[in-house]
Design a protein around this motif. Sequence first.
Motif, mmCIF file in Angstrom:
data_model
loop_
_atom_site.group_PDB
_atom_site.id
_atom_site.type_symbol
_atom_site.label_atom_id
_atom_site.label_comp_id
_atom_site.label_asym_id
_atom_site.label_seq_id
_atom_site.Cartn_x
_atom_site.Cartn_y
_atom_site.Cartn_z
ATOM 1 N N SER A 177 -6.216 -6.606 -5.907
ATOM 2 C CA SER A 177 -5.475 -6.486 -7.162
ATOM 3 C C SER A 177 -4.484 -5.322 -7.115
ATOM 4 N N VAL A 178 -4.955 -4.164 -6.642
ATOM 5 C CA VAL A 178 -4.093 -2.987 -6.566
ATOM 6 C C VAL A 178 -2.902 -3.254 -5.644
ATOM 7 N N ILE A 179 -3.186 -3.776 -4.467
ATOM 8 C CA ILE A 179 -2.132 -3.950 -3.469
ATOM 9 C C ILE A 179 -1.188 -5.098 -3.830
ATOM 10 N N THR A 180 -1.688 -6.089 -4.587
ATOM 11 C CA THR A 180 -0.814 -7.152 -5.090
ATOM 12 C C THR A 180 0.221 -6.570 -6.045
ATOM 13 N N GLY A 181 -0.257 -5.704 -6.949
ATOM 14 C CA GLY A 181 0.670 -5.049 -7.866
ATOM 15 C C GLY A 181 1.686 -4.193 -7.135
ATOM 16 N N PHE A 182 1.223 -3.453 -6.136
ATOM 17 C CA PHE A 182 2.119 -2.579 -5.379
ATOM 18 C C PHE A 182 3.138 -3.386 -4.571
ATOM 19 N N ALA A 183 2.701 -4.525 -4.025
ATOM 20 C CA ALA A 183 3.621 -5.369 -3.254
ATOM 21 C C ALA A 183 4.740 -5.908 -4.133
ATOM 22 N N GLN A 184 4.470 -6.072 -5.426
ATOM 23 C CA GLN A 184 5.487 -6.557 -6.359
ATOM 24 C C GLN A 184 6.553 -5.514 -6.650
ATOM 25 N N VAL A 185 6.137 -4.234 -6.680
ATOM 26 C CA VAL A 185 7.033 -3.219 -7.234
ATOM 27 C C VAL A 185 7.561 -2.208 -6.220
ATOM 28 N N ALA A 186 7.035 -2.171 -4.999
ATOM 29 C CA ALA A 186 7.487 -1.183 -4.010
ATOM 30 C C ALA A 186 8.989 -1.343 -3.737
ATOM 31 N N GLU A 187 9.681 -0.239 -3.586
ATOM 32 C CA GLU A 187 11.122 -0.277 -3.352
ATOM 33 C C GLU A 187 11.454 -0.627 -1.898
ATOM 34 N N LEU A 188 10.729 -0.050 -0.948
ATOM 35 C CA LEU A 188 11.019 -0.269 0.461
ATOM 36 C C LEU A 188 10.444 -1.606 0.931
ATOM 37 N N LYS A 189 11.273 -2.395 1.578
ATOM 38 C CA LYS A 189 10.828 -3.691 2.098
ATOM 39 C C LYS A 189 9.694 -3.520 3.093
ATOM 40 N N GLU A 190 9.773 -2.461 3.910
ATOM 41 C CA GLU A 190 8.749 -2.213 4.921
ATOM 42 C C GLU A 190 7.377 -2.011 4.279
ATOM 43 N N LEU A 191 7.366 -1.360 3.110
ATOM 44 C CA LEU A 191 6.104 -1.160 2.400
ATOM 45 C C LEU A 191 5.617 -2.462 1.769
ATOM 46 N N ARG A 192 6.540 -3.239 1.239
ATOM 47 C CA ARG A 192 6.145 -4.520 0.642
ATOM 48 C C ARG A 192 5.478 -5.410 1.692
ATOM 49 N N GLU A 193 6.045 -5.420 2.893
ATOM 50 C CA GLU A 193 5.455 -6.217 3.976
ATOM 51 C C GLU A 193 4.095 -5.662 4.383
ATOM 52 N N TYR A 194 3.981 -4.359 4.409
ATOM 53 C CA TYR A 194 2.697 -3.722 4.758
ATOM 54 C C TYR A 194 1.635 -4.060 3.718
ATOM 55 N N PHE A 195 2.019 -4.010 2.449
ATOM 56 C CA PHE A 195 1.070 -4.332 1.388
ATOM 57 C C PHE A 195 0.657 -5.808 1.438
ATOM 58 N N LYS A 196 1.603 -6.691 1.722
ATOM 59 C CA LYS A 196 1.279 -8.117 1.821
ATOM 60 C C LYS A 196 0.279 -8.371 2.947
ATOM 61 N N ARG A 197 0.444 -7.648 4.030
ATOM 62 C CA ARG A 197 -0.513 -7.760 5.132
ATOM 63 C C ARG A 197 -1.899 -7.312 4.691
ATOM 64 N N ILE A 221 -3.276 3.393 -1.077
ATOM 65 C CA ILE A 221 -3.791 2.334 -0.215
ATOM 66 C C ILE A 221 -4.442 2.932 1.026
ATOM 67 N N SER A 222 -3.859 3.996 1.569
ATOM 68 C CA SER A 222 -4.460 4.661 2.735
ATOM 69 C C SER A 222 -5.820 5.236 2.375
ATOM 70 N N MET A 223 -5.943 5.812 1.189
ATOM 71 C CA MET A 223 -7.217 6.374 0.748
ATOM 72 C C MET A 223 -8.260 5.283 0.552
ATOM 73 N N MET A 224 -7.856 4.151 -0.032
ATOM 74 C CA MET A 224 -8.784 3.045 -0.249
ATOM 75 C C MET A 224 -9.190 2.410 1.078
#
Length: 337
Positions: free
Chosen positions: A199-219, A267-270
């Motif tokens: 749930s947390v990472i789904t929300g973050f993948a929606q709103v992250a500014e950097l594409k590289e982070l969005r891809e990392y979160f989707k993974r 996400i790194s902490m989790m």
Amino acid sequence: METHHIRLTSSEVGGLWANYIADSMFVCIYKYYLAKVEDAETKKVLEHALDLSQQHVQGVTKIFKEEGHAIPLGFTDDDVNVEAPRLFSDEFFLFFTKHMTKGALVTYSAILPHTFRNDIREHFMSCISSSMELFNETTNVLLSKGLEVRSPYIPYLQEVDMVEKQRFLAGWLGKQRPLSAAEITHLFSNIQTNHMGTSVITGFAQVAELKELREYFKRGIEISKKKIEVFSKYLHENDLPVPVTWDAEVQDTTESPFSDKLMLYQISMMTAAGMGNYGTALSASPRRDIAAEYVRFQGEIGLYAEDGLNLQIKYEWLERPPHAADRNELMKERNID
């Protein structure tokens, strides 16, 4: 009579430093949550959580100033936008707080045995005590609202029985024994933790500014879903219920309330907490097939965590933690061979 001042040990410095970084992040998170919460009972829990995080930051700041130790940068108001639209529901705020307090209790309990100075021991004992209070408060609210998900029920033992066959350890071939209470506990807990992470990472993948982070979160979403599927299989095979998903608690918005730096750190902490959970579960799971899954997932999540650290380094978001002196570098500076 003059009292000798005892310096902080490496474990004390490291524990306090990590405490500051994490709670400065939670201050940002709970400021945003409080700006969006609607339910009165949930708001009271969030106010308590914010107050504790602020107290912990202030406590570490005081100690470091007295010791002449640099105050970490951590996270500030620049890392949160309380005016951003709602990203998570009130129910999610409660689930999040429950899981973060569970993690805090594990972290503080691990640090405490490695503290020596009385004021540092008192600091972490206070952190444990206050986290327990918040844990109980959050659990009571979840129960009163019918939102808390209890672990499965199993029959009471009617008599004491001793394990007589090696099949107790089996799991890959032949007839498998039923899951033990400890194995059920960890499977159920790790499913819940991965639901929260998804749930947390789904929300973050929606709103992250950097594409590289969005891809990392989707993974990360795919990794969590795979683990949920595997852990759920064992409960299903034993006719035990599987915890419900909270994916619906993520709202439809693309405007971020948090900086990319904060989201990646969370996400790194989790992820690090997940690795610890699997290590604990491994030690309590005698069945070889279950133990093998925990070992496999530890390796996979370890690689994911490393990639997250590389991203933090790439964007200069990773603060160097307290560390031993680099004697070789010091000698080089003085041209000593």
